[in-house]
Design an enzyme around this catalytic site. Structure first.
Site, PDB file in Angstrom:
ATOM      1  N   THR A 153      -0.683   6.669  18.616  1.00 12.01           N
ATOM      2  CA  THR A 153      -1.675   7.704  18.316  1.00 12.01           C
ATOM      3  C   THR A 153      -2.105   7.723  16.850  1.00 12.01           C
ATOM      4  O   THR A 153      -1.392   7.252  15.963  1.00 12.01           O
ATOM      5  CB  THR A 153      -1.121   9.110  18.653  1.00 12.01           C
ATOM      6  OG1 THR A 153      -0.067   9.407  17.728  1.00 12.01           O
ATOM      7  CG2 THR A 153      -0.620   9.195  20.078  1.00 12.01           C
ATOM      8  N   VAL A 198      -9.667   0.946  12.884  1.00 18.04           N
ATOM      9  CA  VAL A 198      -9.876   1.062  14.324  1.00 18.04           C
ATOM     10  C   VAL A 198     -11.253   1.624  14.683  1.00 18.04           C
ATOM     11  O   VAL A 198     -11.914   1.109  15.592  1.00 18.04           O
ATOM     12  CB  VAL A 198      -8.710   1.851  14.968  1.00 18.04           C
ATOM     13  CG1 VAL A 198      -8.704   3.321  14.583  1.00 18.04           C
ATOM     14  CG2 VAL A 198      -8.738   1.704  16.467  1.00 18.04           C
ATOM     15  N   TYR A 221       0.844  -1.208   0.000  1.00 21.12           N
ATOM     16  CA  TYR A 221       0.000   0.000   0.000  1.00 21.12           C
ATOM     17  C   TYR A 221       0.876   1.255   0.000  1.00 21.12           C
ATOM     18  O   TYR A 221       0.738   2.116  -0.881  1.00 21.12           O
ATOM     19  CB  TYR A 221      -0.894  -0.035   1.240  1.00 21.12           C
ATOM     20  CG  TYR A 221      -1.869   1.111   1.367  1.00 21.12           C
ATOM     21  CD1 TYR A 221      -2.966   1.223   0.513  1.00 21.12           C
ATOM     22  CD2 TYR A 221      -1.705   2.071   2.372  1.00 21.12           C
ATOM     23  CE1 TYR A 221      -3.878   2.270   0.655  1.00 21.12           C
ATOM     24  CE2 TYR A 221      -2.620   3.111   2.519  1.00 21.12           C
ATOM     25  CZ  TYR A 221      -3.703   3.208   1.660  1.00 21.12           C
ATOM     26  OH  TYR A 221      -4.597   4.240   1.806  1.00 21.12           O
ATOM     27  N   GLU A 226       4.138   1.772  -0.619  1.00 21.80           N
ATOM     28  CA  GLU A 226       5.012   1.969  -1.783  1.00 21.80           C
ATOM     29  C   GLU A 226       4.187   2.114  -3.061  1.00 21.80           C
ATOM     30  O   GLU A 226       4.583   2.823  -3.981  1.00 21.80           O
ATOM     31  CB  GLU A 226       6.014   0.815  -1.912  1.00 21.80           C
ATOM     32  CG  GLU A 226       6.978   0.699  -0.732  1.00 21.80           C
ATOM     33  CD  GLU A 226       8.026   1.810  -0.658  1.00 21.80           C
ATOM     34  OE1 GLU A 226       7.883   2.851  -1.343  1.00 21.80           O
ATOM     35  OE2 GLU A 226       8.999   1.638   0.103  1.00 21.80           O
TER      36      GLU A 226
END
Ligand code: NAD
Ligand code: UDP
Length: 325
Positions: A213, A190, A148, A150
């Protein structure tokens, strides 16, 4: 003054971001062609547009060429969630690279303007914080995210070479984590994972200790930035970061989602996947200066709208990706 109606192609137009972009372009009266192979999306995202006279849906895979006559192209076709893009990494790389070549060739032939949906992943696991566009990144070229990261970096290279050598009118935006209604409930990202788990009362799976984070941008803000960039001056081609600079730990996100859903879910700590960036926050100085853009939606407000969407859908209508053994 009346607005000119443009013929606009949105590749990946049935996906999470693409469908919101199609909504905005159709509402503005443009002639919109949505191209998608439905690898990570479903027709329901654009079903409400199918009856509109200025909306057309084409099932097509952008790794194959296609001839259309258009004025603008938004190139969004690419699986975006780690579980989706790692499912067939070679195909992911082909989609970024061949997809870029096909839309750039089309833009060159039609003298169309073309915008690339690039990503904060071009910065890899950043050693500079927050990340300005001048930062060249820290990407592992042989890692599990490389297909993804690269692929998107190669696509940026193609965009700039078509701009320098063929004078194609390009725009490149680097999108940071974006969330909102129409995220695929099983994409493994997430926000979608935590909301689905919270609604189902299932354990909330935090990978690692939860102190790494991310900065989360609400979809409406992102689409606004994307359209501003497309309509901006031709001498500002980017790349420009589009994202929300408010940074949260993954644990803070989990706790906020548990609170907002009133869920009895408990947190379940799992191992951190390889090459998972430890921190990510966009420096949006350039977007503020050049586009007069900044996000307006607070995380709490955006999460409430996203939770409402997740409560409204039937989870059994969505398939979890086939495991990739
Ligand atoms: P998504 O998976 O919901 O949408 C991608 C769309 O592209 C899907 O509809 C999928 O079916 C389609 N697609 C995939 N491969 C294709 C192919 N070969 N041919 C035609 N269509 C194909 O993901 P999204 O979050 O909407 O992301 C859209 C774009 O924005 C992607 O290019 C992604 O890399 C970029 N981006 C998104 C985020 C984010 O946080 N959502 C962050 C950075 C970059
Ligand atoms: N993550 C998590 N639990 C999950 C899904 C993701 O802790 O169920 C973490 C993941 O390891 C990463 C962060 O949340 O550190 C953001 O993951 P996502 O897949 O949404 O996006 P990306 O890593 O591409 O920013």
């Amino acid at each position: 003054m009346a607005q000119t109606i443009k013929r606009v192609l949105v590749t990946g137009g049935a996906g999470f971001l693409g469908s919101h972009l199609c909504d905005r372009l159709v509402a503005a009266g443009h002639d919109v062609i949505c191209l998608d192979n439905f690898f990570t999306s479903q027709k329901s995202n654009v079903a409400h547009l199918l009856q509109k006279p200025n909306f057309e849906l084409i099932r097509h895979d952008i790794t194959h060429d296609i001839w259309l006559e258009v004025d603008e192209i938004y190139n969004l076709a690419c699986p975006a969630a780690p579980g989706h893009y790692q499912y067939n990494p070679i195909k992911t790389m082909k989609t970024s690279v061949l997809g870029a070549i096909h839309v750039l060739g089309m833009a060159k032939r039609c003298r169309a303007k073309v915008l690339q949906a690039s990503t904060s992943e071009v910065y890899g696991d950043p050693e500079v914080h927050p990340q300005p566009e001048s930062y060249r990144g820290n990407v592992n070229p042989i890692g599990t995210r490389a297909c993804y990261d690269e692929g998107k970096r190669a696509a940026e290279t193609l965009f700039f070479d078509y701009w320098r050598h063929n004078r194609v009118n390009i725009r490149v935006i680097r999108i940071f984590n974006t969330y909102g209604p129409r995220m695929h409930p099983y994409d493994g990202r997430v926000v979608s994972n935590f909301i689905r788990q919270a609604i189902q009362g299932a354990p909330i799976t935090i990978f690692g200790q939860g102190n790494h984070t991310r900065s989360f941008c609400y979809v409406d803000d992102l689409i606004d930035g994307m359209i501003r960039m497309m309509n901006g001056p031709d001498d500002f081609v980017g790349p420009v970061n589009i994202g929300n600079p408010h940074e949260f730990t993954i644990k803070q996100l989990a706790e906020m989602i548990i609170e907002l859903t009133g869920s009895p879910s408990k947190i379940d700590f799992r191992p951190l996947p390889s090459d998972d960036p430890t921190q990510r926050q966009p420096d949006i100085t350039l977007a503020r200066q050049k586009l007069g853009w900044e996000p307006r939606t607070a995380l709490r407000e955006g999460l409430l709208k996203t939770i409402e969407y997740f409560r409204s859908i039937k989870l059994e209508h969505f398939r979890a990706p086939t495991p990739n053994f």
